[in-house]
Design a protein around this motif. Structure first.
Motif, PDB file in Angstrom:
ATOM      1  N   PRO A 101       2.067   4.399  -1.871  1.00  0.00           N
ATOM      2  CA  PRO A 101       1.759   5.290  -2.996  1.00  0.00           C
ATOM      3  C   PRO A 101       3.012   5.893  -3.635  1.00  0.00           C
ATOM      4  O   PRO A 101       2.929   6.498  -4.709  1.00  0.00           O
ATOM      5  CB  PRO A 101       0.880   6.369  -2.357  1.00  0.00           C
ATOM      6  CG  PRO A 101       1.205   6.333  -0.900  1.00  0.00           C
ATOM      7  CD  PRO A 101       1.622   4.930  -0.587  1.00  0.00           C
ATOM      8  N   ARG A 102       4.153   5.710  -2.982  1.00  0.00           N
ATOM      9  CA  ARG A 102       5.362   6.297  -3.560  1.00  0.00           C
ATOM     10  C   ARG A 102       5.717   5.664  -4.906  1.00  0.00           C
ATOM     11  O   ARG A 102       6.432   6.233  -5.707  1.00  0.00           O
ATOM     12  CB  ARG A 102       6.533   6.143  -2.589  1.00  0.00           C
ATOM     13  CG  ARG A 102       6.350   6.974  -1.332  1.00  0.00           C
ATOM     14  CD  ARG A 102       7.407   6.694  -0.306  1.00  0.00           C
ATOM     15  NE  ARG A 102       7.349   5.312   0.155  1.00  0.00           N
ATOM     16  CZ  ARG A 102       8.150   4.829   1.111  1.00  0.00           C
ATOM     17  NH1 ARG A 102       9.061   5.607   1.675  1.00  0.00           N
ATOM     18  NH2 ARG A 102       8.054   3.569   1.485  1.00  0.00           N
ATOM     19  N   TYR A 103       5.173   4.460  -5.128  1.00  0.00           N
ATOM     20  CA  TYR A 103       5.440   3.830  -6.427  1.00  0.00           C
ATOM     21  C   TYR A 103       4.468   4.302  -7.490  1.00  0.00           C
ATOM     22  O   TYR A 103       4.684   4.067  -8.676  1.00  0.00           O
ATOM     23  CB  TYR A 103       5.404   2.303  -6.297  1.00  0.00           C
ATOM     24  CG  TYR A 103       6.595   1.784  -5.505  1.00  0.00           C
ATOM     25  CD1 TYR A 103       7.860   1.793  -6.082  1.00  0.00           C
ATOM     26  CD2 TYR A 103       6.467   1.355  -4.195  1.00  0.00           C
ATOM     27  CE1 TYR A 103       8.969   1.367  -5.370  1.00  0.00           C
ATOM     28  CE2 TYR A 103       7.566   0.925  -3.476  1.00  0.00           C
ATOM     29  CZ  TYR A 103       8.819   0.933  -4.061  1.00  0.00           C
ATOM     30  OH  TYR A 103       9.913   0.517  -3.358  1.00  0.00           O
ATOM     31  N   ASN A 104       3.389   4.945  -7.051  1.00  0.00           N
ATOM     32  CA  ASN A 104       2.381   5.409  -7.993  1.00  0.00           C
ATOM     33  C   ASN A 104       2.685   6.833  -8.430  1.00  0.00           C
ATOM     34  O   ASN A 104       1.902   7.746  -8.230  1.00  0.00           O
ATOM     35  CB  ASN A 104       0.991   5.314  -7.348  1.00  0.00           C
ATOM     36  CG  ASN A 104      -0.105   5.722  -8.313  1.00  0.00           C
ATOM     37  OD1 ASN A 104       0.049   5.554  -9.528  1.00  0.00           O
ATOM     38  ND2 ASN A 104      -1.182   6.274  -7.787  1.00  0.00           N
ATOM     39  N   VAL A 105       3.875   7.038  -8.974  1.00  0.00           N
ATOM     40  CA  VAL A 105       4.227   8.344  -9.514  1.00  0.00           C
ATOM     41  C   VAL A 105       4.730   8.119 -10.927  1.00  0.00           C
ATOM     42  O   VAL A 105       5.344   7.094 -11.210  1.00  0.00           O
ATOM     43  CB  VAL A 105       5.304   9.061  -8.660  1.00  0.00           C
ATOM     44  CG1 VAL A 105       4.718   9.506  -7.334  1.00  0.00           C
ATOM     45  CG2 VAL A 105       6.513   8.178  -8.444  1.00  0.00           C
ATOM     46  N   MET A 106       4.441   9.077 -11.781  1.00  0.00           N
ATOM     47  CA  MET A 106       4.774   8.889 -13.187  1.00  0.00           C
ATOM     48  C   MET A 106       6.157   9.451 -13.514  1.00  0.00           C
ATOM     49  O   MET A 106       6.492   9.688 -14.654  1.00  0.00           O
ATOM     50  CB  MET A 106       3.683   9.502 -14.086  1.00  0.00           C
ATOM     51  CG  MET A 106       2.303   8.916 -13.807  1.00  0.00           C
ATOM     52  SD  MET A 106       2.290   7.086 -13.822  1.00  0.00           S
ATOM     53  CE  MET A 106       1.404   6.742 -12.297  1.00  0.00           C
ATOM     54  N   ASN A 147       0.849  -1.200   0.000  1.00  0.00           N
ATOM     55  CA  ASN A 147       0.000   0.000   0.000  1.00  0.00           C
ATOM     56  C   ASN A 147       0.885   1.251   0.000  1.00  0.00           C
ATOM     57  O   ASN A 147       0.685   2.162   0.788  1.00  0.00           O
ATOM     58  CB  ASN A 147      -0.951  -0.005   1.211  1.00  0.00           C
ATOM     59  CG  ASN A 147      -2.008   1.088   1.117  1.00  0.00           C
ATOM     60  OD1 ASN A 147      -2.326   1.559   0.021  1.00  0.00           O
ATOM     61  ND2 ASN A 147      -2.537   1.504   2.256  1.00  0.00           N
TER      62      ASN A 147
END
Ligand SMILES: *[C@@H]1O[C@H](CO)[C@@H](O)[C@H](O)[C@H]1NC(C)=O
Ligand SMILES: *[C@@H]1O[C@H](CO)[C@@H](O)[C@H](O)[C@H]1NC(C)=O
Ligand SMILES: *[C@@H]1O[C@H](CO)[C@@H](O)[C@H](O)[C@H]1NC(C)=O
Length: 605
Positions: free
Chosen positions: A463-468, A461
């Motif tokens: 979110p640091r990986y959910n960056v473009m 969980n």
């Protein structure tokens, strides 16, 4: 005769090619002649004087000989002079290395015997035991002569010897000679740390690590047995503790642990157990009595860092104030002390999280009683109560703790100076500080020796990986803490490990307090599948660093010379059943130095 820390491919007058092979770790001194190869007879017979016959010696020799015969080893490629490459188009092609001298030589007798003289057969495998040896093969002799003050030195001689004997391409075995080796480690403490608390590692895989250690002359398995996530250790005093093993099959029985100790000892490796206390403690302990564990059911709270109770999930710390804690600690520790014969024992001491104790009535009452009390006082309370228990198990007990107890924010003001500190933060700065304070130090600086780093974070969980954009970019507010997305990124390469001058700028007195180094492999993302490839062959780079150092006899870094040695050694580990990772395209193994970043062989200073 010439001295050489690394070997040259050598063609000799006879029809076979002998090779001055390049054992790892490089011996402190190796002197080769070039009298041509000596044949090794079909069976090399171990000869020791009757009163020095010892089963560890015999077993060790049998192991080495069986390996020699089974593998019929040939190094993939030995060191070649850099001059075999044409550096730039404008340069005149260099001549191929000059030819060998054809001389008429008297035939040399084959090798038939290994003569081993051990001075003190009783010397136990404990810290500081003499591990030196000499190994001599003379042209006129039919023996390899090994002399060692102890069995442990002789075992190292065997693992060197088994790397020197190679296949002759015609069904025979040969050895370039004469060869004289005088060898001894720079540091008495040379380790790797295995973590079986985050994920279980089977006995077979533990033996595999010990095989790799013996070959690379590492002599301490620091066994981080458990952690907050699981308790895989049979404890007769509290059988309920293994309810927190991952499964009934993921448990080390007493017999299993004794087996590991025996297997390691037969290979000259000490096993030093660690029970991490008082932090990193939940599983197992809470089964005995939930009251001895603070914050086991808390949210670890990375999201609101001010409230965090652990640096990673799941939290839990032994309750320092509750008296019942010390009874359980004593019983667990004393039981394990009967299983592990080493004089040294690791009792943890890292990463105490103050917030965790807000969940303990005992601790909050203790603070309320006297508002001047600090967390440093609390940790001092632990040291004052627990250390006497740890010492009482045996007279010659030496304790190891993680450095946090002495130099962390939540450190104790007065930690006995005879406790060995394992340093993992701030590299040279903390080594300097601790040795200046008078502590013996085991170097495990995370910036150089943490083998788990650089594989990204394990928490879910996230979110640091959910960056473009590339998450490698440092985003301090997101607590990446390093390139590559794990707190101690990047990955530590073998060159990074080998280049580490961990006593730089220390005084001579401070240098003497550094007992050695250990490369930890924390196992959040490690189990049987990845354990060997993460340890090997990088741990062998540490093996050489602490055995004979990273410099040549002129004091220059010899990292570039280690290249071919470690590439070959990786193949050798594989051949010996240790699943070591590849370091390069095989092309680079087969073409020494073709893959160097710089043509200049002394680019590393
Ligand atoms: C924990 O307790 C200490 C001491 O009472 C207090 O200063 C601190 O704010 C508390 N921490 C949290 C997260 O409540
Ligand atoms: C050692 O000390 C010198 C002089 O203070 C300094 O320039 C150098 O960076 C230090 N080396 C290391 C590895 O810290
Ligand atoms: C090779 O590198 C070393 C260290 O950087 C330097 O001192 C030396 O001058 C270089 N040699 C050549 C031939 O460039």
């Amino acid at each position: 005769m010439r001295f050489s820390a690394w070997s040259l491919l050598l063609t000799v007058a006879s029809s076979v090619t002998a090779v001055k092979v390049n054992p790892l770790p490089a011996p402190r001194s190796i002197e080769w002649g070039s009298s041509g190869p000596k044949h090794v007879s079909g069976h090399l017979v171990l000869r020791t004087s009757k009163d020095t016959r010892d089963h560890l010696l015999t077993e060790g020799w049998n192991r080495a000989w069986e390996t020699i015969v089974k593998l019929r080893w040939v190094p993939a490629a030995t060191e070649a002079p850099i001059s075999s490459f044409q550096p730039f188009p404008s340069a005149t092609p260099s001549a191929t290395p000059s030819g060998h001298v054809h001389e008429k030589r008297a035939p040399t007798p084959s090798l038939h015997f290994v003569d081993v003289v051990v001075k003190d057969l009783q010397a136990d495998l404990q810290h500081g035991v003499d591990e030196s040896y000499t190994l001599v093969v003379d042209t006129a002799s039919s023996s390899v002569v090994i002399k060692a003050p102890t069995v442990w030195g002789a075992l190292h001689a065997f693992t060197t010897f088994q790397q020197l004997v190679i296949d002759d391409g015609h069904g025979g075995l040969i050895l370039e000679q004469p060869v004289r080796i005088k060898d001894a480690p720079l540091y008495p403490y040379r380790g790797i740390m295995l973590d079986t608390g985050r994920n279980f590692i089977t006995l077979g895989k533990i033996r595999e690590q010990l095989d790799g250690m013996a070959l690379s002359k590492l002599n301490v398995l620091h066994w981080h047995l458990e952690d907050s996530q699981s308790w895989p250790i049979q404890i007769d005093a509290y059988p309920e503790m293994t309810r927190d093993a991952y499964s009934p099959r993921e448990v080390y029985s007493h017999a299993d642990m004794r087996h590991v100790v025996r297997y390691a000892r037969a290979r000259g490796v000490r096993v030093i157990p660690e029970i991490d206390m008082p932090s990193h403690s939940s599983s197992g302990w809470k089964q005995v009595n939930p009251e001895i564990v603070a914050c086991a059911d808390a949210w670890w709270s990375n999201d609101v860092w001010e409230l965090h109770t652990g640096v990673e999930p799941n939290p839990g710390q032994l309750d320092i104030i509750y008296p019942g804690t010390y009874e359980v600690v004593r019983n667990v520790y004393e039981e394990l002390s009967t299983i592990f014969p080493d004089n040294w024992f690791h009792v943890g001491g890292d990463e105490i999280q103050p917030n965790c104790f807000n969940f303990s009535r005992h601790v909050t009452d203790w603070f309320a009683e006297d508002p001047s009390r600090t967390y440093n006082d609390l940790v001092q309370h632990w040291v004052d109560k627990a250390v006497p228990i740890f010492r009482s198990a045996r007279e010659d007990r030496r304790l190891i703790m993680w450095e946090d107890v002495a130099v962390g924010t939540e450190s104790a003001p007065d930690v006995p100076k005879d406790i060995v500190m394992q340093s993992w933060n701030k590299g040279l700065e903390n080594i300097d500080k601790l040795t200046a304070d008078g502590y013996n130090v085991i170097v495990s600086s995370s910036e150089f020796l943490y083998l788990d780093c650089g594989h990204g974070g394990f928490v879910t969980n996230d979110p640091r990986y959910n960056v473009m954009t590339n998450p490698d970019e440092k985003i301090p507010s997101l607590n990446y803490g390093g390139d590559g997305g794990s707190w101690c990124a990047p990955y530590k390469t073998w060159q990074r490990i080998y280049d580490y001058d961990f006593t730089a700028n220390l005084t001579d007195a401070q240098k003497k307090r550094v007992v050695g180094a250990t490369a930890p492999l924390w196992a959040e993302q490690v189990d049987d599948v990845t354990v060997s490839s993460k340890f090997w062959p990088r741990a062998a780079a540490l093996g050489e660093l602490v055995w004979s150092g990273n410099r040549d006899d002129k004091g220059r870094k010899r990292t570039t010379q280690l290249t071919q040695r470690i590439l070959n050694f990786r193949e050798y580990l594989l051949a010996n059943g240790v699943q070591a990772a590849p370091l390069v395209p095989k092309y680079c193994l087969q073409h020494p130095h073709a893959c160097d970043l710089y043509y200049n062989q002394t680019a590393i200073e």
